[in-house]
Design an enzyme around this catalytic site. Structure first.
Site, PDB file in Angstrom:
ATOM      1  N   HIS A 187     -13.689 -43.785  81.366  1.00 42.47           N
ATOM      2  CA  HIS A 187     -13.713 -44.945  82.267  1.00 42.47           C
ATOM      3  C   HIS A 187     -14.749 -45.962  81.778  1.00 42.47           C
ATOM      4  O   HIS A 187     -14.476 -47.164  81.730  1.00 42.47           O
ATOM      5  CB  HIS A 187     -14.102 -44.542  83.694  1.00 42.47           C
ATOM      6  N   LYS A 227      -5.590 -38.077  98.436  1.00 41.79           N
ATOM      7  CA  LYS A 227      -6.421 -37.188  97.628  1.00 41.79           C
ATOM      8  C   LYS A 227      -7.610 -36.708  98.430  1.00 41.79           C
ATOM      9  O   LYS A 227      -8.115 -37.410  99.296  1.00 41.79           O
ATOM     10  CB  LYS A 227      -6.925 -37.908  96.373  1.00 41.79           C
ATOM     11  N   ARG A 282      -4.392 -43.134  78.347  1.00 47.71           N
ATOM     12  CA  ARG A 282      -4.888 -42.060  77.483  1.00 47.71           C
ATOM     13  C   ARG A 282      -3.789 -41.541  76.571  1.00 47.71           C
ATOM     14  O   ARG A 282      -4.028 -41.217  75.432  1.00 47.71           O
ATOM     15  CB  ARG A 282      -5.400 -40.885  78.321  1.00 47.71           C
ATOM     16  N   SER A 342     -11.095 -37.225  85.187  1.00 41.87           N
ATOM     17  CA  SER A 342     -12.005 -36.775  86.239  1.00 41.87           C
ATOM     18  C   SER A 342     -11.694 -35.337  86.639  1.00 41.87           C
ATOM     19  O   SER A 342     -12.600 -34.547  86.912  1.00 41.87           O
ATOM     20  CB  SER A 342     -11.901 -37.698  87.456  1.00 41.87           C
TER      21      SER A 342
END
Length: 164
Positions: free
Chosen positions: A18, A42, A91, A129
């Site tokens: 990030h 979440k 990514r 994460s």
């Protein structure tokens, strides 16, 4: 450099991947607003306030970055910030399908707002994460995975890291 961009995410916690996107975006845009999403779908490890603090500590060396949070639709928040660009990091190919769908709906909701995709630096292509939390949960050292202030927050949640 041009205009204001918004880099949204959960940042639970912020990773070096990030931070790489934030630093590189700050070289392209006059201002980058890193926006922590209140995601009701979440169960975050860190509260929004904790994530905001970690981000502020992690980007204090970048003068044109603002840290904020938002609820609701991203496109509404981007308008509120008077930005014309959304920054998203990619990514791997697996990220692309989701990000393309999100960019397409945002474009439908407001054709004046562009999505700017940045490929993550190869050294962070595996990093998320979720992986950081998994590593920290088993008390392994996360140095090199997260900005230096963040490892202390993970230590507080999970306990001391063991030597590898």
């Amino acid at each position: 450099m041009t205009g204001t961009a918004v880099y949204p995410g959960s940042f639970d916690p912020v990773t070096n991947g990030h931070l790489d996107i934030i630093e590189r975006s700050a070289k392209v845009f006059n201002k980058v607003v890193v926006a922590v999403l209140h995601n009701r779908n979440k169960e975050p490890l860190f509260s929004v306030d904790e994530r905001l603090t970690m981000l502020r500590e992690s980007v204090e060396h970048i003068p044109n970055v603002e840290i904020d949070s938002f609820n609701g639709l991203l496109i509404d928040y981007v308008r509120q910030k008077q930005a014309k660009t959304i920054v998203r990091g990619l990514r791997a190919v697996s990220d692309f399908e989701y990000e393309l769908q999100a960019a397409s709906i945002n474009r439908k909701l407001d054709p004046e707002i562009e999505t700017f995709f940045m490929m993550t630096n190869n050294q962070y292509s595996y990093l998320s994460s979720s992986i950081v939390k998994e590593v920290a949960k088993y008390e392994a050292d996360v140095k090199g995975l997260v900005p230096s202030p963040v490892d202390e927050y993970l230590y507080e949640k999970y306990g001391p890291f063991t030597a590898e």
